[in-house]
Design an enzyme around this catalytic site. Sequence first.
Site, short mmCIF file in Angstrom:
data_model
loop_
_atom_site.label_atom_id
_atom_site.label_comp_id
_atom_site.label_asym_id
_atom_site.label_seq_id
_atom_site.Cartn_x
_atom_site.Cartn_y
_atom_site.Cartn_z
N HIS A 82 58.61 -68.64 55.39
CA HIS A 82 59.05 -69.13 54.08
C HIS A 82 58.10 -68.68 52.98
O HIS A 82 56.89 -68.72 53.17
CB HIS A 82 59.12 -70.67 54.13
CG HIS A 82 59.96 -71.26 53.05
ND1 HIS A 82 59.58 -71.29 51.74
CD2 HIS A 82 61.18 -71.84 53.09
CE1 HIS A 82 60.53 -71.87 51.02
NE2 HIS A 82 61.51 -72.22 51.82
N GLY A 163 44.05 -75.17 35.62
CA GLY A 163 43.17 -74.81 36.73
C GLY A 163 42.30 -73.60 36.46
O GLY A 163 42.20 -73.13 35.33
#
Lengths: 298, 298
Positions: A82, A163
């Site tokens: 995935h 971030g």
Amino acid sequence: MPALVECVPNISEGRRAEVISKVAAAVTAVPGVRLLDQTSDADHNRSVFTFAGEPGPVVAAAHAVVEVSLREIDMRTHRGEHPRLGAVDVVPFVPIAGISMPECVKIARDFGWQVAEKHGVPVYFYAEAALRPERRKLGDIRNNVQYEGLADAMATTHVPDAGPTKFPERAGGIVVGARPFLIAFNIELDTEDLALAKRIAKEIRESSGGLPAVQALGFALTDPPRVQVSMNLLDFRVTPLTTVWAEVEKRAHAAGVKVLRGELIGLVPLDAALQVSAASLRLDGFDRTRVIEARFLE
Amino acid sequence: MPALVECVPNISEGRRAEVISKVAAAVTAVPGVRLLDQTSDADHNRSVFTFAGEPGPVVAAAHAVVEVSLREIDMRTHRGEHPRLGAVDVVPFVPIAGISMPECVKIARDFGWQVAEKHGVPVYFYAEAALRPERRKLGDIRNNVQYEGLADAMATTHVPDAGPTKFPERAGGIVVGARPFLIAFNIELDTEDLALAKRIAKEIRESSGGLPAVQALGFALTDPPRVQVSMNLLDFRVTPLTTVWAEVEKRAHAAGVKVLRGELIGLVPLDAALQVSAASLRLDGFDRTRVIEARFLE
């Protein structure tokens, strides 16, 4: 009715049962949070946790998921089919009842900023919480770059919304957002005519000019051999279950085919179920305030 | 899901607001009990309180209703149009969810015996809690005798199921029982043809060979002039809302008349609403376990 929010974190671990259990335990340890579903896929090497509660407890549980996952998962050795950007891959917040989408966007952004600050991971906001138009779709953020390409992309296409500028190799990145509740709904037709199911699916899905906020595909079923129109209702307040039912039924009947049954996958919000009751009996103003049990949620 | 019981005491006071408020306050003072509805009628000189909760709190609230009512109401001076046996006229207990009818019968009988003992009033058990076949119907117990005739009848037809042999003049008698939830449901037709509404009502009601547990009458509406099939569903698990809707619609359509809308009176149990969702979308096994909010009732 207190505000009820759902959170559906996807983490990059679908094989080590002890890690998956630790994450689930971190969720259920938060008072007021119900873990509604938990599924893991070994090939994808990925697990999805679905939990709900009032915003405070749900955000606390989402933080707990991040903490346990970042401690237990090392993306440098992660393999799986995935697509993913990091150890905690996606964290969507979903309004269920008594809370608006803008409120859920705020919850998602606050959560993302806190995670970025606390853990030093790059955070990308998607869906309703997106800060840039090109980041509305999860696939557009994630699928062509993935964890392996993120370090390079952070300086160009993937400057984080929150971030560090330095890529954290162990954690990777996190996609955080807010989106409406998604209902997976299938309708089975009494025929083996796959072309009919595919044609109906094409006619009703938004991408080919059909119903707004509806995705649809036609599938063949075996045992017994039949066909199914398989749908995602991306926002049941925009296109309700009864509308897709009526549109599929109309087209099946025009082709001389009976509609056999509907199938709802997983859990649904009370409002989605009551919307069906109200439409079917043509009730004005029928909502949760008319349901005895709903009074006990207050 | 904890057991959820509804209680619907009818008291013989519909005029003195301060008395009615005291009764309501006695109900809401019990933790875990929700007062769902309260209606008073001055001509009938009668009030109906609808409350629900787990069995313990609901029984406590029912006792509180009896205490306040017997203290405040003197049947020797009571006048009103509605038939009644006493100050607290009828106390039905209704299973809503997670509790069976036999369990509600036991709750009703225990409650009746306690009330008889504590207050010295004659108690008659009716409906599912009846101890004699001729006491199943409330009207059969009450309407021909009433408060004024009860003193005499107590020695003959109205020997109490619990309580004294001497008639308490101030309190009168109490009828206590257990019955399924009653749904009042109307369907409005796009016509002024009252004969059609009356014919449909006759065809679908149980008393003339129609649907089980359904009472129905045809009514004329004004402003705009239309007609309505007005129904009581005495047990929606026996005959669901979608069944009466389909039967009324079929007959209206056969007469070339459109069905305009449905109208649910008051609150309904979650199961009754979900039954409509399941039938309308032909869902197998769709129930409260599939509704997110219902998880928060556990």
